[in-house]
Scaffold this motif. Structure first.
Motif, PDB file in Angstrom:
ATOM      1  N   GLY A 212       0.752  -1.209   0.299  1.00 59.35           N
ATOM      2  CA  GLY A 212      -0.066   0.001   0.133  1.00 59.35           C
ATOM      3  C   GLY A 212       0.797   1.251   0.012  1.00 59.35           C
ATOM      4  N   ASN A 213       0.230   2.562  -0.328  1.00 63.09           N
ATOM      5  CA  ASN A 213       0.871   3.627  -0.196  1.00 63.09           C
ATOM      6  C   ASN A 213       2.101   3.770  -1.331  1.00 63.09           C
ATOM      7  OD1 ASN A 213      -1.006   4.914   1.514  1.00 63.09           O
ATOM      8  ND2 ASN A 213       0.214   4.147   3.376  1.00 63.09           N
ATOM      9  N   ASN A 214       1.925   3.136  -2.372  1.00 66.09           N
ATOM     10  CA  ASN A 214       3.053   3.159  -3.343  1.00 66.09           C
ATOM     11  C   ASN A 214       4.433   2.326  -2.823  1.00 66.09           C
ATOM     12  OD1 ASN A 214       4.068   3.092  -6.084  1.00 66.09           O
ATOM     13  ND2 ASN A 214       4.911   5.168  -5.504  1.00 66.09           N
ATOM     14  N   THR A 215       4.116   1.293  -1.875  1.00 68.11           N
ATOM     15  CA  THR A 215       5.257   0.556  -1.153  1.00 68.11           C
ATOM     16  C   THR A 215       5.102  -0.731  -1.748  1.00 68.11           C
ATOM     17  OG1 THR A 215       5.233   1.987   0.548  1.00 68.11           O
ATOM     18  CG2 THR A 215       6.171   0.128   1.058  1.00 68.11           C
ATOM     19  N   PHE A 216       6.217  -1.355  -2.464  1.00 69.59           N
ATOM     20  CA  PHE A 216       6.383  -2.679  -3.025  1.00 69.59           C
ATOM     21  C   PHE A 216       7.480  -3.142  -2.383  1.00 69.59           C
ATOM     22  CE2 PHE A 216       3.609  -0.297  -5.711  1.00 69.59           C
ATOM     23  CZ  PHE A 216       2.908  -1.331  -6.221  1.00 69.59           C
ATOM     24  N   GLY A 217       7.443  -4.679  -1.915  1.00 70.17           N
ATOM     25  CA  GLY A 217       8.558  -5.329  -1.298  1.00 70.17           C
ATOM     26  C   GLY A 217       8.768  -5.190   0.227  1.00 70.17           C
ATOM     27  N   ILE A 218       9.192  -6.206   0.933  1.00 73.44           N
ATOM     28  CA  ILE A 218       9.431  -6.299   2.210  1.00 73.44           C
ATOM     29  C   ILE A 218      10.569  -5.268   2.706  1.00 73.44           C
ATOM     30  CG2 ILE A 218      11.102  -8.239   2.170  1.00 73.44           C
ATOM     31  CD1 ILE A 218       8.175  -7.603   4.848  1.00 73.44           C
ATOM     32  N   LYS A 219      11.606  -5.111   1.923  1.00 75.75           N
ATOM     33  CA  LYS A 219      12.691  -4.076   2.465  1.00 75.75           C
ATOM     34  C   LYS A 219      11.967  -2.821   2.721  1.00 75.75           C
ATOM     35  CE  LYS A 219      17.270  -2.513   1.427  1.00 75.75           C
ATOM     36  NZ  LYS A 219      18.375  -2.465   0.309  1.00 75.75           N
ATOM     37  N   THR A 220      11.429  -2.228   1.476  1.00 71.14           N
ATOM     38  CA  THR A 220      10.923  -0.728   1.569  1.00 71.14           C
ATOM     39  C   THR A 220       9.952  -0.673   2.635  1.00 71.14           C
ATOM     40  OG1 THR A 220      11.163  -0.669  -0.820  1.00 71.14           O
ATOM     41  CG2 THR A 220       9.608   0.969   0.242  1.00 71.14           C
ATOM     42  N   ALA A 221       9.082  -1.573   2.733  1.00 74.90           N
ATOM     43  CA  ALA A 221       7.891  -1.727   3.950  1.00 74.90           C
ATOM     44  C   ALA A 221       8.497  -1.433   5.438  1.00 74.90           C
ATOM     45  CB  ALA A 221       7.059  -2.863   3.761  1.00 74.90           C
ATOM     46  N   SER A 222       9.504  -2.515   5.583  1.00 71.49           N
ATOM     47  CA  SER A 222      10.217  -2.588   6.849  1.00 71.49           C
ATOM     48  C   SER A 222      10.981  -1.423   7.277  1.00 71.49           C
ATOM     49  CB  SER A 222      10.788  -3.820   6.888  1.00 71.49           C
ATOM     50  OG  SER A 222      12.149  -3.815   5.974  1.00 71.49           O
ATOM     51  N   LEU A 223      11.539  -0.812   6.330  1.00 68.37           N
ATOM     52  CA  LEU A 223      12.083   0.385   6.652  1.00 68.37           C
ATOM     53  C   LEU A 223      11.076   1.688   6.902  1.00 68.37           C
ATOM     54  CD1 LEU A 223      14.932   0.244   3.749  1.00 68.37           C
ATOM     55  CD2 LEU A 223      15.410   0.379   6.385  1.00 68.37           C
ATOM     56  N   LYS A 224      10.061   1.738   6.167  1.00 68.13           N
ATOM     57  CA  LYS A 224       9.135   2.826   6.103  1.00 68.13           C
ATOM     58  C   LYS A 224       8.436   2.525   7.550  1.00 68.13           C
ATOM     59  CE  LYS A 224       7.652   4.664   1.518  1.00 68.13           C
ATOM     60  NZ  LYS A 224       6.336   4.946   0.810  1.00 68.13           N
ATOM     61  N   ILE A 225       8.285   1.439   7.834  1.00 71.63           N
ATOM     62  CA  ILE A 225       7.108   1.524   9.252  1.00 71.63           C
ATOM     63  C   ILE A 225       8.027   1.171  10.504  1.00 71.63           C
ATOM     64  CG2 ILE A 225       5.453  -0.293  10.317  1.00 71.63           C
ATOM     65  CD1 ILE A 225       4.422  -0.583   7.361  1.00 71.63           C
ATOM     66  N   PHE A 226       9.152   0.599  10.292  1.00 74.45           N
ATOM     67  CA  PHE A 226       9.866   0.160  11.645  1.00 74.45           C
ATOM     68  C   PHE A 226      11.349   0.933  11.364  1.00 74.45           C
ATOM     69  CE2 PHE A 226       6.799  -3.399  11.537  1.00 74.45           C
ATOM     70  CZ  PHE A 226       6.123  -3.070  12.629  1.00 74.45           C
ATOM     71  N   ASN A 227      11.733   1.251  10.357  1.00 75.43           N
ATOM     72  CA  ASN A 227      13.156   1.867  10.300  1.00 75.43           C
ATOM     73  C   ASN A 227      14.094   0.790  10.531  1.00 75.43           C
ATOM     74  OD1 ASN A 227      15.153   3.702   9.577  1.00 75.43           O
ATOM     75  ND2 ASN A 227      15.038   4.600  11.593  1.00 75.43           N
ATOM     76  N   LYS A 228      13.786  -0.563   9.961  1.00 80.70           N
ATOM     77  CA  LYS A 228      14.537  -1.533  10.094  1.00 80.70           C
ATOM     78  C   LYS A 228      14.795  -2.290   8.926  1.00 80.70           C
ATOM     79  CE  LYS A 228      13.969  -2.961  15.147  1.00 80.70           C
ATOM     80  NZ  LYS A 228      13.797  -3.972  15.949  1.00 80.70           N
ATOM     81  N   ALA A 229      16.164  -2.874   8.898  1.00 83.31           N
ATOM     82  CA  ALA A 229      16.203  -3.981   7.633  1.00 83.31           C
ATOM     83  C   ALA A 229      15.286  -5.184   7.701  1.00 83.31           C
ATOM     84  CB  ALA A 229      17.543  -4.165   7.471  1.00 83.31           C
ATOM     85  N   PRO A 230      14.766  -5.580   6.689  1.00 82.31           N
ATOM     86  CA  PRO A 230      14.176  -6.962   7.074  1.00 82.31           C
ATOM     87  C   PRO A 230      14.861  -8.155   7.767  1.00 82.31           C
ATOM     88  CG  PRO A 230      14.618  -6.544   4.592  1.00 82.31           C
ATOM     89  CD  PRO A 230      15.106  -5.400   5.205  1.00 82.31           C
ATOM     90  N   ASP A 231      15.926  -7.978   7.874  1.00 83.25           N
ATOM     91  CA  ASP A 231      16.783  -9.175   8.716  1.00 83.25           C
ATOM     92  C   ASP A 231      16.805  -8.811  10.207  1.00 83.25           C
ATOM     93  OD1 ASP A 231      18.350  -7.013   8.479  1.00 83.25           O
ATOM     94  OD2 ASP A 231      20.238  -8.253   7.908  1.00 83.25           O
TER      95      ASP A 231
END
Length: 774
Positions: A186-205
């Motif tokens: 959602g909100n023009n966010t695609f992929g787990i990396k972009t989402a995890s950075l946007k929401i938690f400011n964390k890399a997906p690992d």
């Protein structure tokens, strides 16, 4: 053929299977264009993933991205097991047991739906097929898309076929990686990396089980379970995912108890440069690369290019700071000048009564309103005068207010804007690019999209023409009235320019003094001597590309040009007479760092080294000659250490509409323009609106910051010594005008203008109010 089967039920079953096979074959072959495109095995092996291109400063720091879908891919090893486990437990618990389609889950979901418990039966692989190959998009559908039930069956079967192909080509691990890199959040966010950075400011690992459950929980409905907009629903969905992880032994009971109690804590501090802040620069790079992308068949918005610019982040920051500081001050001066009066005036100072109406008519919505209200002007006016809540630009940040459309037009029309560019002529690299004060509200780039009257910043091209055709900086002309007859479009015309103060001193002045003091009458005489066609020729030769009307007033800046062109042309003088094509991009690579193209400086020798050096000496006259128009720079003491030298030229167009300053140091050339976007809005006096009071302060503040930073790479110093033998006379001190207290007559005292020691003048001269001035 089927009659051989005596058992009726077996015969019907075989017929059913036969037609199912034909149906799937028809889908795969797109029989009679009924079913639309289906990805073949080659498509499956080389899927096209839309990747954002990234643009960088010269030091490698990120400026921003270009994308239609904001995604940044990540490898499987860099994805936390918590995310993988949450995904499988929630979306496809039998993922490791099926071959792309889970018929057991499919039929049980049908039964559940029939009982009122709606549940999806698509596997992760099927969802990947839908995301990666857009099997439900219009371009992937055929004629049968117009049949409601049949189209659903078709695209479901197509997903099955594609899922089987995916499972045949990729491992389960690769499928999970592809899925998590393509899934929308959602909100023009695609992929787990972009989402995890946007929401938690964390890399997906680095996400914990609760955060992983939040991210996976969003996949059911990205808007409904968005933790930013709907934290309560997101928390409830997160806990459901944690329960699934516990149920299928992907998490221990102790970990479940710990994570289920965690509050929904977000970290939204990550900035991914989606097009804010440096977007003038991003747009400039996009325009710069347009032809390259076309010629090389690349899409800037989906091919994942890495673009490295020449922009120096330190200098860019100092320029932005100088612009913010000085433009805020200039706006206050402008508002104090006009008060509650409307500033849109003609050159005689009369208010343009239909200004707002004309502005309304230029808006795209005006024609729609004409159709909607059948040209009823009363209803159209009511629309424009209706107050509404909106967020507006202010010099202290955004502000929520209530404005009508008319209020908004009046408000924004009064706001001043600017354009600024700095180049390093020796390398051709553009170091600073500021297209305006705020791209979000003013997205027109004032560096190379906008063209405005150059005023007296164009005068040097007349003096260049003279020096390159036999004259020297010491040749003398008299400041006296000039009358030039010429033919324009078949009509006889007479041009009689006035000086800045509407006076003629009748003094004899060297060309250097006349250019430094920006004397219109002498510039006109020089233009008449060398020919205005010749002045146009030399301006084009140095890098001005805009069409120039060849008339006597061309030397006083009657034509429209861009900041980009002026900086490029001025750089020719500092670059030993070599014209350059400014570099904004140095190289482009792919995602893996493989260089796709590198850009080198293109140059052309257009002036002799002697002429180029003499012009630099002429530019120093703005600081060193009596009444030089650059002498307001004395107000910036940080510019004058270690015998530093600066040359430049101010410019002001008719009615103080445009203020310019072109500044030259031993290393850099900078151009600054200041004015309102609408030419009918402007200052009214030389003290408030001339280039030395609007554009020059931005240059002074900028260079003072640059010199103050030892890490900037740019230091104080003298202009270069002559690159070749100078055959023309140039060492010709000008008389310094002094007033005897016992006599009104002017006295003269010679001043050696070749020395680096300089004295601050008592008073800044005022520009003229003719169509072209300082």
């Amino acid at each position: 053929m089927f009659r051989r089967l005596k058992n009726r039920f077996l015969r019907y079953f075989v017929i059913f299977i036969y037609f199912v096979i034909i149906f799937f074959c028809s889908i795969e072959l797109n029989f009679l264009w009924l079913f639309g495109y289906s990805p073949d095995m080659q498509d499956i092996k080389t899927p096209t993933l839309s990747l954002a291109s990234e643009v960088y400063y010269a030091d490698g720091t990120l400026i921003g991205r270009y994308y239609r879908e904001n995604r940044s891919p990540v490898e499987f090893k860099n994805i936390s097991p918590n995310i993988i486990n949450a995904l499988v437990a929630t979306e496809d618990v039998r993922f490791y047991k099926h071959n792309g389609v889970d018929f057991y889950s499919f039929f049980t979901s049908i039964l559940s739906t029939a009982k009122g418990d709606k549940r999806g039966g698509s596997t992760i692989t099927q969802q990947l097929a839908k995301n990666l190959f857009e099997t439900r998009k219009k371009k992937s559908q055929g004629i049968l898309r117009h049949v409601p039930v049949i189209k659903t069956i078709v695209y479901k079967c197509k997903e099955w076929l594609t899922a089987f192909k995916i499972e045949h080509v990729y491992t389960k691990q690769q499928i999970l990686t592809l899925y998590l890199n393509t899934v929308p959040f959602g909100n023009n966010t695609f992929g787990i990396k972009t989402a995890s950075l946007k929401i938690f400011n964390k890399a997906p690992d680095a996400v914990d089980p609760a955060q992983a459950a939040t991210l996976v929980g969003m996949l059911k409905a990205t808007s409904t379970y968005n933790p930013i907009n709907n934290p309560d629903r997101s928390l409830e969905r997160r806990n459901t995912v944690l329960s699934q992880m516990l149920k299928y032994n992907y998490i221990k009971k102790a970990d479940y108890d710990t994570n289920i109690k965690k509050p929904m804590t977000l970290d939204l501090s990550y900035v991914d440069n989606e097009g804010q802040g440096d977007s003038y620069l991003r747009q400039a790079v996009e325009r710069w690369l347009k032809k390259w992308c076309h010629d090389n068949d690349y899409d800037l918005y989906q091919d994942g290019l890495k673009i490295y610019t020449t922009i120096d982040p330190r200098l860019q920051q100092y320029a932005e700071e100088a612009v913010a500081e000085k433009m805020k001050m200039l706006q206050k001066r402008f508002d104090n000048l006009w008060g509650n009066k409307n500033p849109w005036r003609d050159l005689n100072g009369n208010e343009i009564t239909d200004f707002v109406l004309k502005a309304e008519e230029r808006l795209p919505i005006y024609q729609l309103l004409q159709k909607k209200y059948n040209n009823n002007t009363t209803l159209i006016n009511q629309y424009f005068e209706k107050p509404k809540r909106m967020t507006v630009f202010t010099w202290n940040g955004e502000k929520d207010t209530t404005f009508s459309s008319v209020d908004s037009i009046k408000y924004y029309t009064r706001i001043l804007n600017t354009g600024m560019m700095t180049i390093e002529p020796s390398s051709g690299k553009i170091k600073v690019w500021i297209g305006g004060i705020d791209h979000k509200y003013f997205n027109y780039d004032h560096v190379n999209q906008s063209r405005r009257q150059a005023g007296s910043t164009f005068k040097p091209f007349a003096y260049l023409t003279a020096i390159d055709n036999g004259y020297s900086p010491c040749d003398v002309f008299t400041d006296q009235p000039v009358s030039i007859k010429y033919t324009d479009e078949g009509k006889q015309q007479v041009w009689e320019p006035k000086n800045a103060d509407f006076k003629f001193s009748y003094l004899q002045m060297s060309l250097r003094w006349a250019m430094g003091k920006s004397v219109n009458s002498i510039t006109a005489q020089v233009t008449e001597k060398v020919g205005w066609d010749k002045v146009v020729e030399y301006a084009h030769k140095c890098g001005i590309e805009s069409p120039l009307k060849s008339v006597p007033s061309v030397s006083l800046g009657s034509n429209d040009v861009s900041v980009y062109e002026m900086v490029r042309a001025y750089s020719t003088f500092l670059n030993k007479g070599v014209k350059i094509d400014p570099l904004l991009v140095t190289k482009i690579t792919d995602q893996q760092g493989n260089v796709l193209d590198e850009f080198t400086l293109k140059s052309e020798k257009v002036l002799s080294e002697e002429t180029a050096w003499l012009m630099l000496y002429m530019f120093r006259g703005g600081m060193e000659e009596p009444g030089g128009t650059s002498q307001a720079l004395w107000e910036y003491p940080g510019l004058w250490k270690k015998d530093n030298q600066i040359g430049g030229k101010t410019g002001t167009s008719t009615g103080y509409v445009d203020g310019w300053y072109m500044g030259i140091t031993k290393d850099l050339v900078t151009g600054v323009w200041v004015g309102a976007d609408d030419r009918s809005v402007h200052f009214t006096t030389s003290e408030t609106g001339e280039g030395s009071h609007t554009a020059l302060p931005i240059f002074g503040a900028f260079m003072q910051k640059v010199y103050a930073d030892p890490k900037s790479g740019y230091t104080y110093g003298l202009f270069p010594k002559p690159w070749t033998k100078i055959t023309k006379k140039y060492d010709c001190p000008s008389p310094h005008l002094a007033v005897d207290s016992a006599d009104t007559d002017s006295l003269f005292r010679p001043v050696d203008t070749t020395k680096t020691e300089q004295t601050k003048p008592d008073q800044e001269p005022t520009p003229d109010n003719t169509p072209q001035n300082r």
